[in-house]
Enzyme design. Sequence first.
Site, PDB file in Angstrom:
ATOM      1  NE  ARG A  73      -1.761  -2.303   2.768  1.00  0.00           N
ATOM      2  CZ  ARG A  73      -1.895  -3.562   2.340  1.00  0.00           C
ATOM      3  NH1 ARG A  73      -2.905  -3.900   1.617  1.00  0.00           N
ATOM      4  NH2 ARG A  73      -1.012  -4.486   2.669  1.00  0.00           N
ATOM      5  CB  THR A  74       3.525   2.544   2.208  1.00  0.00           C
ATOM      6  OG1 THR A  74       2.787   2.162   3.365  1.00  0.00           O
ATOM      7  CG2 THR A  74       4.194   3.884   2.451  1.00  0.00           C
ATOM      8  CE  LYS A 102      27.703  -3.892  -5.675  1.00  0.00           C
ATOM      9  NZ  LYS A 102      27.904  -3.044  -6.861  1.00  0.00           N
ATOM     10  NE  ARG A 124       7.254   0.750   4.773  1.00  0.00           N
ATOM     11  CZ  ARG A 124       6.026   0.222   4.752  1.00  0.00           C
ATOM     12  NH1 ARG A 124       5.864  -1.040   4.389  1.00  0.00           N
ATOM     13  NH2 ARG A 124       4.975   0.938   5.082  1.00  0.00           N
ATOM     14  CG  HIS A 163       3.561   4.057   8.341  1.00  0.00           C
ATOM     15  ND1 HIS A 163       3.643   4.933   7.272  1.00  0.00           N
ATOM     16  CD2 HIS A 163       3.183   2.861   7.823  1.00  0.00           C
ATOM     17  CE1 HIS A 163       3.339   4.271   6.160  1.00  0.00           C
ATOM     18  NE2 HIS A 163       3.059   3.020   6.467  1.00  0.00           N
TER      19      HIS A 163
END
Length: 344
Positions: A73-74, A102, A124, A163
């Site tokens: 969703r986000t 890396k 995120r 959030h």
Amino acid sequence: MVTIGFDKCPDEVYKRFEGRHIISIRDFDRQDIECIISNALSMAELLKKDHRQARHLLEGQRMGVIFYEPSTRTVLSFETAMELLGGSVSGIKDPKVSSAVKGETLADTIRVMAGYFYDFFVIRHYDEGSVRRASEHSRYPANNMNEGKTIPAINGGDGSNQHPTQTVCTDMPTVVKHFGTLDGLVYLFNNDLKNGRTVHSFVEGLMLCKPKKLYFCSPTQLRTPENILRECAAHGIAFEQIPRYEDALPEVDVFYDTRPQLEREQLPDDLKGKIRAVYTVRADEIRSKAKKEMIILHPLPRDSKFNSPEYAVDSLPQARYFEQSHMGVAGRAGLLCLLKGVRL
Ligand code: NCD
């Protein structure tokens, strides 16, 4: 607590958002959240009328997405919002194929991508606080005519911490759409209140409001963090931790269910069984005890192993979680316009 209402955001509040990072609910005041919600609701109307009308609003702008944790969703609602506004999106959605493997830090990645003509970043990350640290590097470098200005960095979730856009672009606009207000309501938060960042952001957002009462219903192992409970007390907000949601159900206006976050915390099998037995939102309980006007929200995803809300709840009039997820597109499109000073 100075309020402006949800109708139209005044210019002086609108202006505060230009070039601003969106990292935590704690960075907002009441006027800020009202302004974001008003933009979400205006954008929802505009898109409903004809979503092609939005195409010129951020034409030619570029969004960089950097997602180091799974998301449906986000990430998709941000991408959809950007496309509907006439902009484009690219970035990293699978850290396994980026230079993170890396050993590159998020800060270095941002410093590089800042020079690739992006106008926003949505990030995120699994580390709490990482998005704030990375945002310090989110500035146009010398290859850009906007050299030195900030590139808004938006927190799409940092570990169990915050959030913010789930709260102000998705959850709160859905509440306001139904009740016309965030104040004077009884809210119940259910299930994993320890790991759920959407709960943490929402409850902290409610510190800027005057809820009638907050109920927290969770197994003791997954209780709301103490610092959040202390803040509720400090703000004079009435709250109660309860063992079963059924007891409070007749009073509740907004029932906020969540998913046990097994990726963040291993739970013993007996606790999983208890969660299924006690915390699952059951259709018969809703039918017999809840107000008709109550709304059931859930940030989603619903984990089919826990089945909460039960699938039978979906067809009840109180079930609003899919509508809530749809609000995410309008809410995020509204926020992106706000960050670029584009009035709706
Ligand atoms: C939530 C999240 O990622 O924090 N989902 C979302 O963004 N809508 C909740 C969850 O993962 O359970």
